[in-house]
Design a protein around this motif. Sequence first.
Motif, PDB file in Angstrom:
ATOM      1  N   PHE A   1       0.758  -0.883   0.032  1.00 53.53           N
ATOM      2  CA  PHE A   1       0.253   0.116  -0.095  1.00 53.53           C
ATOM      3  C   PHE A   1       0.608   1.318  -0.651  1.00 53.53           C
ATOM      4  CE2 PHE A   1       0.442  -2.492   3.837  1.00 53.53           C
ATOM      5  CZ  PHE A   1       0.993  -1.148   4.849  1.00 53.53           C
TER       6      PHE A   1
ATOM      7  N   HIS B   1      -6.027   5.525  -0.296  1.00 55.56           N
ATOM      8  CA  HIS B   1      -5.331   4.541  -1.509  1.00 55.56           C
ATOM      9  C   HIS B   1      -6.764   3.498  -2.394  1.00 55.56           C
ATOM     10  CE1 HIS B   1      -2.312   1.290  -2.015  1.00 55.56           C
ATOM     11  NE2 HIS B   1      -3.680   0.643  -2.543  1.00 55.56           N
ATOM     12  N   LEU B   2      -7.520   3.023  -1.779  1.00 53.95           N
ATOM     13  CA  LEU B   2      -8.243   3.178  -3.234  1.00 53.95           C
ATOM     14  C   LEU B   2      -8.126   4.267  -4.058  1.00 53.95           C
ATOM     15  CD1 LEU B   2     -10.519   0.676  -1.141  1.00 53.95           C
ATOM     16  CD2 LEU B   2      -8.647   0.497  -2.350  1.00 53.95           C
TER      17      LEU B   2
ATOM     18  N   THR C   1      -5.773   4.518  -6.030  1.00 50.48           N
ATOM     19  CA  THR C   1      -5.406   3.764  -7.827  1.00 50.48           C
ATOM     20  C   THR C   1      -6.747   3.262  -8.330  1.00 50.48           C
ATOM     21  OG1 THR C   1      -5.045   2.430  -5.809  1.00 50.48           O
ATOM     22  CG2 THR C   1      -5.909   0.858  -7.205  1.00 50.48           C
TER      23      THR C   1
ATOM     24  N   THR D   1     -15.300   3.567  -4.958  1.00 55.61           N
ATOM     25  CA  THR D   1     -14.484   3.126  -3.838  1.00 55.61           C
ATOM     26  C   THR D   1     -15.072   2.734  -2.757  1.00 55.61           C
ATOM     27  OG1 THR D   1     -12.142   4.414  -4.525  1.00 55.61           O
ATOM     28  CG2 THR D   1     -12.419   4.030  -2.314  1.00 55.61           C
TER      29      THR D   1
ATOM     30  N   SER E   1      -8.253  -3.290  -3.667  1.00 57.80           N
ATOM     31  CA  SER E   1      -8.151  -2.500  -4.926  1.00 57.80           C
ATOM     32  C   SER E   1      -7.767  -3.112  -5.342  1.00 57.80           C
ATOM     33  CB  SER E   1      -6.662  -2.583  -4.067  1.00 57.80           C
ATOM     34  OG  SER E   1      -5.840  -3.913  -3.902  1.00 57.80           O
TER      35      SER E   1
ATOM     36  N   ARG F   1     -10.022  -1.573  -9.572  1.00 58.12           N
ATOM     37  CA  ARG F   1      -9.550  -1.424 -10.874  1.00 58.12           C
ATOM     38  C   ARG F   1     -10.552  -1.512 -11.944  1.00 58.12           C
ATOM     39  NH1 ARG F   1      -3.591  -3.635 -10.220  1.00 58.12           N
ATOM     40  NH2 ARG F   1      -3.716  -3.925 -12.762  1.00 58.12           N
TER      41      ARG F   1
END
Length: 226
Positions: A87, A96-97, A100, A113, A145, A149
């Motif tokens: 991470f 973070h998410l 990403t 997210t 995570s 995507r």
Amino acid sequence: MTHLELSDLVVGYGGNAVCAPVNLTLGAGDIVAVIGANGTGKSTLLRTVLGLQEPLSGRASAFGWPVDERERRFRARVAGVLDDDAFFPGVTVREHLVLTARGHGVPDAGAVTDRVLDHVGITGHGGAMPHTLSSGQRRRFLLASALVRPRDLLVLDEPEQRLDTAMRARLGETLRAEADVGTAVLFATHDDRLLAASGASAVLLSDEDAVLLEPAEAPGVLAGFR
């Protein structure tokens, strides 16, 4: 289109193979579990599929290209989670998410997210730093995570690890739903209930052979390793 093709793929370390050659083809909506006793090369195979390790011989290709996680076109279509924590330092779980998702061009990254955080059951931890999460919460975070995507191929190494019974049941439904919308799914597991819930066929690894099993027979074979 073929999403993943493994042709006489031999994986291992230092020139030593850890399992028999693997031949496997996944198209849109295919879901396959990699099963076998401990030490039969499940994680090594998935690392090779994700382009993180060179094969000893044979070929691994995704969407007609050799697997290479350095290639943007590969990263744009392949999402994977291995059994390790990774991470961004200094940002919260939600940040973070979102980063990403945005990095992969996802529209409305914040909304996506939030939906994924709710789906994996850690909405209340979006403001936490990843290192403060419990091991089970970190596993949910790592799954999230991948789920934020874009993906046409999803590769997961023992995604049930450190999850409680309820989340394992939801995970089986999640994997089945991924396949139902056309994602090719490849995952390693030791959980026969997850295998049954996902409806996956399986490839059984050993040092002598790599045997393909139909969905109806795979959970019973896996239960025998307990």
